[in-house]
Design a protein around this motif. Structure first.
Motif, mmCIF file in Angstrom:
data_model
loop_
_atom_site.group_PDB
_atom_site.id
_atom_site.type_symbol
_atom_site.label_atom_id
_atom_site.label_comp_id
_atom_site.label_asym_id
_atom_site.label_seq_id
_atom_site.Cartn_x
_atom_site.Cartn_y
_atom_site.Cartn_z
ATOM 1 N N PRO A 168 0.825 -1.220 0.000
ATOM 2 C CA PRO A 168 0.000 0.000 0.000
ATOM 3 C C PRO A 168 0.860 1.272 0.000
ATOM 4 O O PRO A 168 0.531 2.247 -0.685
ATOM 5 N N GLY A 169 1.951 1.259 0.763
ATOM 6 C CA GLY A 169 2.808 2.432 0.804
ATOM 7 C C GLY A 169 3.446 2.718 -0.542
ATOM 8 O O GLY A 169 3.617 3.886 -0.933
ATOM 9 N N TYR A 170 3.802 1.669 -1.277
ATOM 10 C CA TYR A 170 4.393 1.844 -2.609
ATOM 11 C C TYR A 170 3.384 2.495 -3.555
ATOM 12 O O TYR A 170 3.704 3.460 -4.269
ATOM 13 N N ARG A 171 2.170 1.974 -3.570
ATOM 14 C CA ARG A 171 1.167 2.529 -4.479
ATOM 15 C C ARG A 171 0.852 3.980 -4.120
ATOM 16 O O ARG A 171 0.713 4.833 -5.008
ATOM 17 N N THR A 172 0.774 4.272 -2.832
ATOM 18 C CA THR A 172 0.503 5.645 -2.406
ATOM 19 C C THR A 172 1.644 6.576 -2.806
ATOM 20 O O THR A 172 1.417 7.691 -3.291
ATOM 21 N N ALA A 173 2.892 6.126 -2.610
ATOM 22 C CA ALA A 173 4.049 6.952 -2.946
ATOM 23 C C ALA A 173 4.088 7.264 -4.437
ATOM 24 O O ALA A 173 4.349 8.408 -4.846
ATOM 25 N N LEU A 174 3.811 6.249 -5.283
ATOM 26 C CA LEU A 174 3.841 6.488 -6.724
ATOM 27 C C LEU A 174 2.721 7.415 -7.165
ATOM 28 O O LEU A 174 2.932 8.315 -8.001
ATOM 29 N N ASP A 175 1.544 7.220 -6.593
ATOM 30 C CA ASP A 175 0.428 8.112 -6.950
ATOM 31 C C ASP A 175 0.760 9.552 -6.587
ATOM 32 O O ASP A 175 0.453 10.480 -7.351
ATOM 33 N N ARG A 176 1.387 9.768 -5.435
ATOM 34 C CA ARG A 176 1.731 11.129 -5.010
ATOM 35 C C ARG A 176 2.810 11.726 -5.932
ATOM 36 O O ARG A 176 2.729 12.904 -6.295
ATOM 37 N N LEU A 177 3.830 10.928 -6.291
ATOM 38 C CA LEU A 177 4.886 11.425 -7.168
ATOM 39 C C LEU A 177 4.339 11.847 -8.532
ATOM 40 O O LEU A 177 4.734 12.870 -9.094
ATOM 41 N N VAL A 178 3.401 11.063 -9.059
ATOM 42 C CA VAL A 178 2.803 11.410 -10.352
ATOM 43 C C VAL A 178 1.914 12.641 -10.205
ATOM 44 O O VAL A 178 1.961 13.569 -11.024
ATOM 45 N N ALA A 179 1.098 12.674 -9.166
ATOM 46 C CA ALA A 179 0.178 13.796 -8.956
ATOM 47 C C ALA A 179 0.934 15.099 -8.741
ATOM 48 O O ALA A 179 0.496 16.168 -9.204
ATOM 49 N N ASP A 180 2.064 15.044 -8.059
ATOM 50 C CA ASP A 180 2.850 16.256 -7.790
ATOM 51 C C ASP A 180 3.726 16.656 -8.960
ATOM 52 O O ASP A 180 4.423 17.685 -8.884
ATOM 53 N N GLY A 181 3.745 15.858 -10.019
ATOM 54 C CA GLY A 181 4.549 16.198 -11.188
ATOM 55 C C GLY A 181 6.019 15.898 -11.036
ATOM 56 O O GLY A 181 6.836 16.338 -11.857
ATOM 57 N N VAL A 182 6.393 15.148 -9.987
ATOM 58 C CA VAL A 182 7.803 14.798 -9.803
ATOM 59 C C VAL A 182 8.244 13.830 -10.891
ATOM 60 O O VAL A 182 9.351 13.922 -11.419
ATOM 61 N N ILE A 183 7.363 12.863 -11.216
ATOM 62 C CA ILE A 183 7.664 11.909 -12.278
ATOM 63 C C ILE A 183 6.550 11.961 -13.315
ATOM 64 O O ILE A 183 5.407 12.324 -13.017
ATOM 65 N N LEU A 184 6.906 11.594 -14.535
ATOM 66 C CA LEU A 184 5.968 11.649 -15.644
ATOM 67 C C LEU A 184 4.936 10.535 -15.545
ATOM 68 O O LEU A 184 3.739 10.742 -15.809
ATOM 69 N N ASP A 185 5.395 9.336 -15.189
ATOM 70 C CA ASP A 185 4.521 8.179 -15.068
ATOM 71 C C ASP A 185 5.187 7.183 -14.120
ATOM 72 O O ASP A 185 6.279 7.436 -13.598
ATOM 73 N N ARG A 186 4.537 6.041 -13.905
ATOM 74 C CA ARG A 186 5.027 5.075 -12.925
ATOM 75 C C ARG A 186 6.315 4.387 -13.380
ATOM 76 O O ARG A 186 6.994 3.747 -12.574
ATOM 77 N N ARG A 187 6.668 4.488 -14.654
ATOM 78 C CA ARG A 187 7.923 3.910 -15.146
ATOM 79 C C ARG A 187 9.110 4.832 -14.879
ATOM 80 O O ARG A 187 10.254 4.440 -15.071
ATOM 81 N N MET A 188 8.868 6.057 -14.445
ATOM 82 C CA MET A 188 9.940 7.030 -14.249
ATOM 83 C C MET A 188 10.490 6.967 -12.827
ATOM 84 O O MET A 188 10.717 7.978 -12.168
ATOM 85 N N LEU A 189 10.704 5.758 -12.344
ATOM 86 C CA LEU A 189 11.356 5.546 -11.057
ATOM 87 C C LEU A 189 12.791 5.124 -11.323
ATOM 88 O O LEU A 189 13.024 4.179 -12.097
ATOM 89 N N TYR A 190 13.740 5.774 -10.698
ATOM 90 C CA TYR A 190 15.145 5.460 -10.932
ATOM 91 C C TYR A 190 15.834 4.997 -9.650
ATOM 92 O O TYR A 190 17.022 5.208 -9.455
ATOM 93 N N TRP A 191 15.070 4.355 -8.774
ATOM 94 C CA TRP A 191 15.649 3.768 -7.574
ATOM 95 C C TRP A 191 16.648 2.685 -7.966
ATOM 96 O O TRP A 191 16.563 2.085 -9.041
#
Length: 637
Positions: free
Chosen positions: A207-230
């Protein structure tokens, strides 16, 4: 390494994972070695063989090759070789070269061309100037581990975090960035840090992962869920954990070791009986910085104890920690051999084997000098290069060109470089490098202030050494001739100045004309069924007759007269070629002789192929696949 006891044993071990690799490469000009935007032609051509496994990357100077998911190390090696081979051939047909490095070595032509695909164009707009920064052409190697559910991938990522700096250290392969030596083993992380989300993965449940990705996309930090560079992330299109820690590397065996060890660690950490010590974010980021800075020479926290320890100790300990998992996949012997070979080379990406281009990838080379020596015609296989890390007393790493047919700097060269780094040398000391190969020893001596003459029978080797000297702006005189042909020129053979060449050496050479303060040699010493030296071909660099002493005996007779009073000979050989005979002959010639260094290493491809013959003639015991490298030091009193 040791692990504390965990919960009671489960009924059975975790299921075996499959694995696959994605490798990113640069495309460079065949002469300039500067990156070229040729990805469209290369990917289209390679796709005829690889299909969708030949892929575009963010910039038009980059391509990616993907293996299929496989179950064994042998299958993965074959996949890597096939993928690299298809991309290499496609690059050649497109008039460019495939280059394995984390960052571009030479200055690129800016502005860089973004691959004209909608997502990449939107991504370039989102990150703005980062897409055209110096060193923007970043190439990594990513390992996929699966099949895993999202919950399993996140749990494995959290448990694996503390080990990833170790993997980063032994795969570091980007000390240069657009013409600058950054003084680190890997500059790619520093360049990549300007991208959003780059760095260690946070510890998250599903749940924390899905919430974190939704927030990153909503805030414009990342373009989409594939734009994770961890450094490790659950794949958005595959049921895998994708580990993104390594620089692109020319040496296939380094990538194979990375993937096999990562899977073994995953098998180990998926076992609930194994307890680990979580590494907090601040020390973890510091460990990654240390890994990028020093590579194999770094000191990192032991993931099981927290104590700082050298990478060269942690890596063998990791092999033993994962030994049960490696035994389960029948890969323990392979990993021990690959680890021993990696640690003896003293570099993250050993030189590629030029005779088998599908299993290697070319590395960057330097711009052509205005008037290079004309090399002979050679096979049009792509040229390679290697990075030689400076030992004590020799500053920083050196990028050395190494085209096919030229002996690369390997474990024996690294051991001799270590001894050379401890040798006291006065400024201006005269040095002779016998059998220079790519010039690694000669240039290391030149960096110490020596006036160096490099001798080799191979004109291609001399051309390579000359070009490497030109690249590093070091004075070097190259001489074509017999292994112990001194310089007959009427002037000082090692006068400082631009790299120079002379092809007029006589077969005998006036041994009495010049005396040298230092003579270096890494001669051919591999025993061979052939009674004499090979007439031509790469085997001339290692074959040395049935006892391995064809060249060693000649050196023992002919080098002592070349030494000035107080002059030093440093020579490296294998234990199979009887170091005691070398010591005895040099002492008989008047040199004060001792063994300066020893190092045990696993057999390479040549020795492994010849091992059955070694056993038959009694050079090794049955089943032995290691040799001891020995550096012998002789001093003329």
């Amino acid at each position: 390494m040791s692990a504390s006891a965990g919960p009671p044993p489960t009924d059975r071990p975790p299921p075996l994972l499959r694995f696959g690799v994605e490798e990113e490469f640069l495309l460079t000009g065949p002469r300039s070695r500067v990156t070229v935007p040729a990805a469209e032609a290369v990917v289209s051509d390679a796709a005829r063989t690889l299909g969708p496994r030949a892929q575009h990357e963010f910039l038009a100077t980059q391509v990616e090759g993907c293996t299929r998911p496989v179950a064994t190390a042998a299958e993965l090696r074959a996949e890597l070789a096939d993928t690299r081979g298809a991309l290499l051939s496609a690059a050649e047909r497109a008039g460019c070269r495939l280059t394995a490095t984390g960052t571009p070595v030479l200055p690129s032509r800016h502005p860089l061309t973004v691959t004209p695909k909608p997502r990449y164009l939107r991504l370039a707009d989102r990150i703005d100037g980062v897409a055209d920064q110096v060193g923007a052409e970043l190439c990594g190697c990513h390992v996929h581990l699966g099949d895993l559910t999202l919950r399993q991938a996140l749990a494995l990522s959290a448990r694996m975090r503390g080990w990833l700096p170790l993997f980063q250290a032994f795969c570091a392969n980007s000390p240069f960035c657009e013409g600058a030596d950054r003084g680190t083993a890997s500059v790619r992380p520093e360049r990549y840090a300007r991208w959003p989300t780059f760095g260690p993965a946070p510890v998250l449940d599903e749940p924390g992962y899905r919430t974190a990705l939704d927030r990153l996309v909503a805030d414009g930090v990342i373009l989409d869920r594939r734009m994770l560079y961890w450094y490790a992330r659950p794949s958005e299109h595959l049921p895998t954990l994708e580990v993104r820690i390594a620089d692109s590397c020319a040496e296939l065996d380094t990538i194979l070791l990375l993937a096999v060890l990562l899977r073994a660690l995953a098998h180990t950490l998926l076992d609930p009986r194994i307890r680990i010590r979580p590494l907090p974010d601040v020390p973890l980021r510091l460990a990654h910085r240390r890994a990028a800075s020093a590579g194999l020479d770094a000191r990192l926290p032991d993931p099981l104890t927290g104590a700082l320890r050298p990478v060269r100790q942690l890596l063998p300990d990791l092999v033993e920690f994962t030994a049960p998992a490696l035994l389960r996949t029948r890969e323990l012997g392979l990993v021990r051999q690959l680890t021993a070979r990696l640690l003896t080379t003293s570099a993250p990406s050993s030189p590629a084997t030029a005779a088998s281009p599908p299993s290697s990838t070319t590395s960057p080379a330097a711009p052509r000098p205005p008037h290079p020596p004309p090399p002979p015609r050679t096979d049009p296989a792509p040229s390679c290069s290697c990075v030689v890390r400076g030992p004590s007393g020799i500053r920083g790493p050196m990028l050395l060109l190494r085209p096919p047919g030229v002996y690369p700097a390997q474990g024996d060269t690294a051991l001799l470089l270590d001894v050379l780094g401890r040798e006291p040398l006065r400024p201006g000391a005269r040095c002779l490098d016998i059998g220079t190969g790519c010039g690694a020893l000669a240039l290391a001596a030149a960096r110490r202030g020596c006036r160096v003459t490099a001798v080799d029978l191979s004109r291609l080797s001399l051309a390579t050494a000359w070009l490497n000297a030109h690249l590093h702006r070091l004075p070097l005189r190259v001489r074509h001739g017999d292994l112990t042909t001194p310089d007959p020129a009427p002037t000082d053979p090692a006068t400082p100045g631009p790299a120079t060449r002379d092809s007029s050496a006589s077969a005998s050479g006036p041994g009495a004309r010049y005396r040298y303060d230092l003579v270096l040699s890494n001669p051919p010493y591999v025993p061979s069924p052939r009674p004499g030296p090979p007439p031509s071909g790469p085997a001339r660099a290692w074959d040395a007759g049935p006892d391995g002493r064809l060249l060693l005996d000649r050196l023992c007779r002919r080098v002592p007269p070349l030494l000035a009073p107080g002059g030093v000979l440093l020579l490296v050989q294998s234990s199979l070629a009887r170091p005691d005979a070398t010591v005895r002959q040099l002492r008989a010639a008047g040199l004060r002789t001792s063994v300066a260094a020893r190092r045990l290493q696993g057999f390479g491809p040549v020795m492994t192929a010849r091992a059955p013959w070694f056993e038959r003639v009694g050079l090794i015991e049955p089943g032995v696949r290691t040799e001891e490298l020995v550096v012998i030091r002789g001093v003329r009193d």
